[in-house]
Design a protein around this motif. Structure first.
Motif, short mmCIF file in Angstrom:
data_model
loop_
_atom_site.label_atom_id
_atom_site.label_comp_id
_atom_site.label_asym_id
_atom_site.label_seq_id
_atom_site.Cartn_x
_atom_site.Cartn_y
_atom_site.Cartn_z
N LEU A 156 0.83 -1.22 0.00
CA LEU A 156 0.00 0.00 0.00
C LEU A 156 0.86 1.27 0.00
O LEU A 156 0.43 2.31 -0.50
CB LEU A 156 -0.96 0.00 1.20
N ALA A 157 2.07 1.16 0.55
CA ALA A 157 2.94 2.34 0.63
C ALA A 157 3.22 2.93 -0.74
O ALA A 157 3.33 4.16 -0.88
CB ALA A 157 4.26 1.97 1.32
N VAL A 158 3.34 2.09 -1.76
CA VAL A 158 3.75 2.60 -3.06
C VAL A 158 2.56 2.98 -3.94
O VAL A 158 2.75 3.39 -5.08
CB VAL A 158 4.70 1.62 -3.80
N VAL A 159 1.34 2.84 -3.41
CA VAL A 159 0.17 3.31 -4.18
C VAL A 159 -0.59 4.39 -3.40
O VAL A 159 -1.73 4.71 -3.75
CB VAL A 159 -0.77 2.14 -4.58
N LEU A 208 10.55 3.23 1.70
CA LEU A 208 9.63 3.06 0.57
C LEU A 208 8.40 3.97 0.67
O LEU A 208 7.84 4.38 -0.34
CB LEU A 208 9.15 1.61 0.48
N SER A 209 7.98 4.25 1.90
CA SER A 209 6.77 5.06 2.09
C SER A 209 7.11 6.53 2.22
O SER A 209 6.21 7.35 2.41
CB SER A 209 6.03 4.58 3.34
N GLY A 210 8.37 6.89 2.13
CA GLY A 210 8.76 8.29 2.30
C GLY A 210 8.49 8.81 3.70
O GLY A 210 8.08 9.96 3.87
N GLY A 211 8.68 7.94 4.72
CA GLY A 211 8.53 8.40 6.11
C GLY A 211 7.11 8.28 6.65
O GLY A 211 6.68 9.10 7.46
N ARG A 212 6.40 7.23 6.24
CA ARG A 212 5.02 7.07 6.72
C ARG A 212 4.84 5.77 7.51
O ARG A 212 3.72 5.28 7.67
CB ARG A 212 4.06 7.15 5.53
N ALA A 213 5.94 5.21 8.01
CA ALA A 213 5.88 3.91 8.68
C ALA A 213 5.61 4.03 10.17
O ALA A 213 6.19 4.88 10.86
CB ALA A 213 7.21 3.16 8.49
N GLY A 214 4.71 3.18 10.66
CA GLY A 214 4.47 3.05 12.10
C GLY A 214 4.51 1.59 12.49
O GLY A 214 4.15 0.72 11.70
N TRP A 215 4.98 1.34 13.71
CA TRP A 215 5.07 -0.04 14.22
C TRP A 215 4.22 -0.16 15.46
O TRP A 215 4.52 0.49 16.47
CB TRP A 215 6.52 -0.40 14.52
N ASN A 216 3.18 -0.97 15.42
CA ASN A 216 2.43 -1.31 16.62
C ASN A 216 3.12 -2.49 17.29
O ASN A 216 3.09 -3.62 16.78
CB ASN A 216 0.99 -1.67 16.26
N ILE A 217 3.75 -2.20 18.41
CA ILE A 217 4.58 -3.17 19.12
C ILE A 217 3.69 -4.06 19.98
O ILE A 217 3.03 -3.57 20.89
CB ILE A 217 5.58 -2.43 20.06
N ILE A 218 3.67 -5.35 19.70
CA ILE A 218 2.91 -6.24 20.58
C ILE A 218 3.79 -7.38 21.08
O ILE A 218 4.83 -7.68 20.50
CB ILE A 218 1.65 -6.86 19.90
#
Lengths: 447, 447
Positions: free
Chosen positions: B85-88, B118-128
């Motif tokens: 989804l990052a690249v679209v 790849l997302s140009g700085g739009r990454a988030g990590w939900n840590i579980i």
């Protein structure tokens, strides 16, 4: 001599700047390429327009500060990048390298099943074992496991992964909204694997993907690697310097595959080729010399030391290539053997060996006109030294373009290479069947 | 009462069919959605057009045959799907859940760094941390580690991952083609981590990504989870049934964050909300009833048993909700506590509890008109029970559309929600800074 149904296969081995160690310094290279998705997208589109079977990224689980001083190391994780490419391409196969050494089979099986779904059945997995202490040290170890143990572990890893890919039968999903039945739970199987290295209950939490499992690719040419390939791999990447060696490797592998009860046509052998293309042979050789002149011997020596697992920094560049204790190598066994044999057979100095390796790390380099390169490909293919090639442009910008603009059309003119895709999946391109699901077989046999 | 700079935040929590356990049976749902990339792409485009901060996928590392009989379980691995989804997409943030329990920090750090590039700085990590025996059994264990150990391991995991993300300073890449210098090796750092659970040398083999590291998100509301969130998380997902509970949680978390020396504005609290939207309240309640009627009590009971880690299949549906041995729960501690308190406070039967949980598994459901839902959001936001919401449509087709078509414009009219993105990265959307690189700090301090 050519069997009627044999198809030449071409895989593009993408190195972000090119395979020559100095490609990043060439004026045609944009140094930001390794992190520029638009660039990779253009490469993939070009490869797809040329009807290549697949494109492929290698991998390594470390990058030391020393390695990145003079060389362009470090980049995007291959499966991540290929997943992104999957949704902006339509036909070309996509092969990602992932190591069995420091991953869990459940996680890997799941990522590849997801990738195969997203790509509509174009996923391939290049199965490697990690071979260096430097990589081991990123994963809680001081030293890498020995060669035999790495392969024993890989074998069990693959066993678990293929069980997980089979854990959903093809027709397990019912999706009856009215009746409220989502899946036939009798067709979703626990695998209950308990082995020496892994204990995995299953089932996978991804339903069966278009290809059943990714295409299985393997690139180790050591004795252990070759045996593993003959037993499991559907496509094999290999480094071969001479026609005789390549033909010997090809025959040996097909013979071993038959001993495992496999059809030799279902094991595709793809030697690496590093083409350097000119309008004349002289122009090609000039291009080669131009790239070689950009190499930094200190960096070349460091990379060779890492490749053979032996510190060469104390040796003089213009002395004969030193005797390496091949028996003690714990890393890339077959590549080390290839390098030592190359040096001995031609009495090369250390510097000469570095130059030979600069363009493709031991893969066969060929500089010439498009016709000469097509001749080479035709010769190896027709005489069964190869089912196709792992194409490794020394430089991507310009070099890869020359290959698709001049060599591919020449191969097509000769009737050697497809002009259209005839199938939809990566297995279709390589003429490989979808393996039967072991659990469906059990049903069919009434077990 | 509203602080001048406070911004309402909205995250879309995507469940492939919708969050109601029976969403897959609804006539508006296409049962193939979970494996249809074009569908996810449309959802992401819609969320982006509505200027939502981010979208998010949860995760679970198992799917038993029993679970998939009446319920739609199993789907694409979240980080794989979000990478695609990052690249679209161009602006919306993308948050992937990945467990610390059965991954190696080096692999995870690398995938997220690649995803952030790849997302140009739009990454988030939900840590579980993974909380069930069923998941443990896919990873060589019989039983899951106990709650405290899971968090101890997660803490060290996060320590290693953030060190790896810092291992390339921002200006480490030189890329001087003329001089042949690729990186300043003094700005590429081994981390040499040696702890109780992990030993990792580093550096990472991916250069520093646009956000430095992904946005760190956390969703555990137990005592251990809350402490972990206060210390490390930048955004928190939480299940809160009442305004009072939510405000208490909000204050407690901000206070704890301050005790760790953090600015409370840098900890974004996002309770879950399951909106059911009608032109009238009556219509909304009808929609809710329609979905509830599609639930299968046998499936609901199985899922609740898994959630609380206790087999409820022997209990009668119309008896009062049974006493659960909360102290013995090894799975989802805070959610179990919430369920038990809900049942006791309203004297609910087991069947009534199942109905309450069907729409959002314990998250707050609200059925009403767009104005009523906007009122609810405004009330919690303005009175500091929330910095925004984790929006969980009970059904995606129709339900999510109603939210973006009617509720978001109402929030915009009230001046509560943005009408344009003002930044480029996920951190920009949430008003969060890029954390300083620990190694650059050392340089700055002359260490």
């Amino acid at each position: 001599m050519r069997k009627p149904n044999r198809q030449l296969h071409l895989n593009l081995f993408v190195a972000p700047m090119g395979h020559h160690e100095a490609a990043w310094r060439h004026p045609d290279t944009n140094v930001n390429q390794p992190f520029d998705f638009a660039y990779f997208r253009r490469i993939a589109a070009k490869a797809e327009a040329a009807k290549l079977d697949s494109l492929f990224f290698a991998d390594r689980l470390s990058a030391s500060p020393g390695m990145v001083r003079y060389g362009a190391a470090g980049g995007l994780e291959p499966l991540t990048l290929l997943t992104a490419l999957a949704v902006v391409t339509r036909r070309i196969g996509l092969i990602a390298t992932v190591s069995t050494s420091f991953n869990e089979p459940f996680n890997l099986a799941r990522r590849f099943a997801s990738f195969d779904h997203l790509s509509g059945g174009r996923a391939g997995w290049n199965i490697i074992t990690s071979g260096t202490d430097e990589e081991a040290q990123n994963f809680n170890l001081n030293r890498i496991m020995d060669h035999a143990e790495r392969y024993e572990r890989a074998r069990e890893f693959l066993d678990v992964a293929t069980k997980l890919w089979d854990s959903w039968e093809e027709d397990a999903l019912i999706c009856d909204q009215q009746a409220g039945l989502y899946a036939d739970s009798a067709k979703v199987h626990e695998i209950n694997h308990k082995g020496r290295f892994y204990s995995v209950k299953g089932p996978l939490n991804v339903s069966r993907s278009p290809q059943g499992r990714p295409l299985l690719v393997q690139a180790g040419s050591s004795r252990d690697g070759r045996r593993f390939a003959a037993e499991f791999a559907e496509a094999i990447f290999t480094a071969q310097q001479t026609f005789e060696d390549a033909r010997h490797f090809y025959r040996d592998l097909k013979r071993q595959a038959e001993q495992f009860g496999r059809s030799p046509e279902h094991v595709i052998v793809l030697p690496g080729i590093c083409p350097v293309i000119g309008r004349t042979e002289e122009e090609a050789l000039e291009k080669q010399a131009e790239l070689n002149a950009l190499s930094n011997p200190a960096h070349s020596l460091l990379m060779l030391s890492k490749r053979v697992g032996f510190d060469l920094s104390g040796y003089r560049l213009d002395d004969p290539f030193p005797d390496l204790p091949v028996e003690q190598v714990r890393g890339h066994v077959s590549r080390t053997d290839l390098i030592v044999r190359l040096a001995r057979s031609e009495n090369l100095t250390l510097r000469e060996v570095l130059h030979r390796l600069a363009g493709g790390r031991g893969h066969r380099t060929i500089a010439g006109t498009p016709e000469q390169i097509a001749d080479f490909i035709e010769h190896w293919f027709t005489h069964e030294a190869a089912d196709g090639f792992n194409v490794m442009p020394q430089i991507m910008n310009g070099g890869f373009d020359d290959f698709v603009d001049f060599v591919v059309p020449e191969l097509q003119r000769r009737g050697l290479f497809r002009t259209e895709y005839t199938g939809a999946t990566l297995r279709d391109h390589y003429g490989l069947p979808v393996p039967a699901n072991r659990f469906s077989r059990e049903h069919a046999q009434g077990l």
